[in-house]
Design a protein around this motif. Sequence first.
Motif, short mmCIF file in Angstrom:
data_model
loop_
_atom_site.label_atom_id
_atom_site.label_comp_id
_atom_site.label_asym_id
_atom_site.label_seq_id
_atom_site.Cartn_x
_atom_site.Cartn_y
_atom_site.Cartn_z
N MET A 120 -3.38 -2.39 55.15
CA MET A 120 -4.67 -2.08 54.53
C MET A 120 -5.59 -3.30 54.51
N ALA A 121 -5.01 -4.48 54.31
CA ALA A 121 -5.81 -5.70 54.23
C ALA A 121 -6.52 -6.00 55.54
N GLU A 122 -5.98 -5.51 56.66
CA GLU A 122 -6.59 -5.75 57.96
C GLU A 122 -7.53 -4.63 58.38
N GLY A 123 -7.80 -3.71 57.46
CA GLY A 123 -8.79 -2.67 57.74
C GLY A 123 -8.25 -1.41 58.38
N PHE A 124 -6.93 -1.28 58.46
CA PHE A 124 -6.32 -0.06 58.97
C PHE A 124 -6.17 0.94 57.83
N THR A 125 -6.27 2.24 58.14
CA THR A 125 -6.40 3.20 57.04
C THR A 125 -5.62 4.51 57.19
N TYR A 126 -5.01 4.77 58.35
CA TYR A 126 -4.46 6.10 58.64
C TYR A 126 -2.95 6.13 58.45
N PHE A 127 -2.47 7.08 57.62
CA PHE A 127 -1.05 7.26 57.37
C PHE A 127 -0.61 8.65 57.78
N VAL A 170 -3.25 6.33 67.36
CA VAL A 170 -1.93 6.17 67.96
C VAL A 170 -0.98 5.77 66.84
N LEU A 171 0.03 6.59 66.60
CA LEU A 171 0.96 6.36 65.50
C LEU A 171 2.08 5.42 65.92
N SER A 172 2.49 4.58 65.00
CA SER A 172 3.65 3.72 65.23
C SER A 172 4.53 3.77 64.00
N GLY A 173 5.80 4.15 64.21
CA GLY A 173 6.74 4.19 63.09
C GLY A 173 7.35 2.82 62.90
N MET A 174 6.70 1.98 62.13
CA MET A 174 7.09 0.58 62.01
C MET A 174 8.14 0.39 60.92
N SER A 175 9.17 -0.40 61.26
CA SER A 175 10.32 -0.56 60.37
C SER A 175 10.42 -1.93 59.71
N ASN A 176 9.57 -2.86 60.11
CA ASN A 176 9.59 -4.18 59.48
C ASN A 176 8.23 -4.86 59.67
N MET A 177 8.05 -5.95 58.95
CA MET A 177 6.77 -6.66 58.96
C MET A 177 6.47 -7.25 60.34
N GLU A 178 7.49 -7.67 61.04
CA GLU A 178 7.29 -8.24 62.37
C GLU A 178 6.64 -7.23 63.31
N GLN A 179 7.14 -6.00 63.30
CA GLN A 179 6.56 -4.95 64.14
C GLN A 179 5.12 -4.67 63.74
N LEU A 180 4.88 -4.59 62.44
CA LEU A 180 3.54 -4.32 61.94
C LEU A 180 2.56 -5.41 62.37
N LYS A 181 2.93 -6.67 62.16
CA LYS A 181 2.02 -7.77 62.51
C LYS A 181 1.73 -7.80 64.00
N ASP A 182 2.75 -7.52 64.80
CA ASP A 182 2.53 -7.49 66.25
C ASP A 182 1.53 -6.39 66.60
N ASN A 183 1.74 -5.19 66.08
CA ASN A 183 0.83 -4.08 66.36
C ASN A 183 -0.61 -4.40 65.93
N SER A 189 -2.00 -7.26 65.61
CA SER A 189 -2.59 -8.40 66.32
C SER A 189 -3.45 -7.96 67.50
N TYR A 190 -3.06 -6.90 68.17
CA TYR A 190 -3.84 -6.44 69.33
C TYR A 190 -4.62 -5.16 69.08
N MET A 191 -4.37 -4.50 67.92
CA MET A 191 -5.09 -3.27 67.61
C MET A 191 -6.25 -3.48 66.63
N LYS A 192 -6.31 -4.64 66.01
CA LYS A 192 -7.41 -4.89 65.07
C LYS A 192 -8.75 -4.91 65.79
N ASP A 193 -8.79 -5.62 66.91
CA ASP A 193 -9.98 -5.62 67.77
C ASP A 193 -9.52 -5.15 69.15
N PHE A 194 -9.29 -3.88 69.27
CA PHE A 194 -8.62 -3.30 70.43
C PHE A 194 -9.41 -3.48 71.73
N VAL A 195 -8.68 -3.89 72.79
CA VAL A 195 -9.24 -3.99 74.14
C VAL A 195 -8.39 -3.10 75.05
N PRO A 196 -8.99 -2.11 75.71
CA PRO A 196 -8.22 -1.22 76.60
C PRO A 196 -7.59 -1.97 77.76
#
Length: 372
Positions: free
Chosen positions: A35-42, A242-255, A257-264
């Motif tokens: 949420m802190a990074e501006g993502f909102t969809y659950f 695009v949904l991602s079933g994230m199981s730990n903070m490492e997966q979340l941070k990685d996702n 990092s490139y989806m906050k300002d997404f480039v196709p």
Amino acid sequence: MKKLGFGLMRLPYTEDKTWGNIDLEKTREMIDAYMAEGFTYFDTAWVYHGGFSERVFGELVAKRYPREQFQVTSKMPLWNMKDPAELQKTFDEQLKKCGVEYFDYYFLHALNRDVFATAEKLGAFEWMQKMKAEGKIKHPGFSFHDSADALEMMLSKHPEVELVQLQINYIDWESDNVQSRKCYEICKRYGIPVSIMEPIKGGSLANIMPDAKKKFTDYNPDASVASWAVRYCASMDNILVVLSGMSNMEQLKDNMSYMKDFVPLNAEEQECVKKATELIKSTIAIPCTACRYCVDETNGGCPMKINIPRMFELYNESKRYGIASFKWHYNEELKKTGNPAECVECGNCQGHCPQGLKIIDLLKEVSSAFSS
């Protein structure tokens, strides 16, 4: 809305039996970072985590954030329903568990031809329109696991649908079984946005064979393997999330990092994906996504307590790297779970498999391979 959705299906676990073994503290940290990074969809559902996923969302999101700061989707489990009154009863319970007065998006869960027939019999599509008129569902839709022909039939009968959730990833794009591309193109033709599930195919596209991984790392050594799978999906048009079933903070941070300002993906990156896909497809024995519907107790579970997804995972790994390396892991797994050789062929698992896998036959194949 940013395109990365938080799928509440593979949350971190703890040994504490409360909350269905979900680690609430780690999940809270992940949600707050998201949420802190501006993502909102659950995205949640009645059956996820044995029925606890919706409760976790209510506790960690709805109770702690203003309603206008998030969107939430849940789903109606139609499989065993007989009475139309069950629709409203289940829905009211979901609203209560999620701690909301309405769902931004709401799906009839995992439609195929059989479940669609149940939906029609119960008047589920008409019921969703009633809930929309009452303001309790903003956008009705369904998640889908069947052929493109089946999807076309459903949308032609119900053009009022506003969103469809499809399984899409670069392995399943041209799959004869999943038919991702064909289903996606039908949604585009009907003008219906798509929510993507399984972009990393149950995590399997984050841990790919070395030769395929090299296609990605040679082009960009700093990008994770998983990022290629998520970006591949997010690069399509007509995609809501695009949904991602994230199981730990490492997966979340990685996702993030490139989806906050997404480039196709660019043309060269698309070519990398194409070449990696060809290599990976040559090694996949069983296209299981580890969704665990086959063993979920809310679906009836496996009477022999066989950990079907884990058995398939070990079998796939043995095909990539050799059977000898995984016999020990297989035998260790048998100390904790049922033996595939003891399958009673009840068929409950096959009835709930979104991939349409012939699980009974595949368990025999797994047992034979590891017993030889």
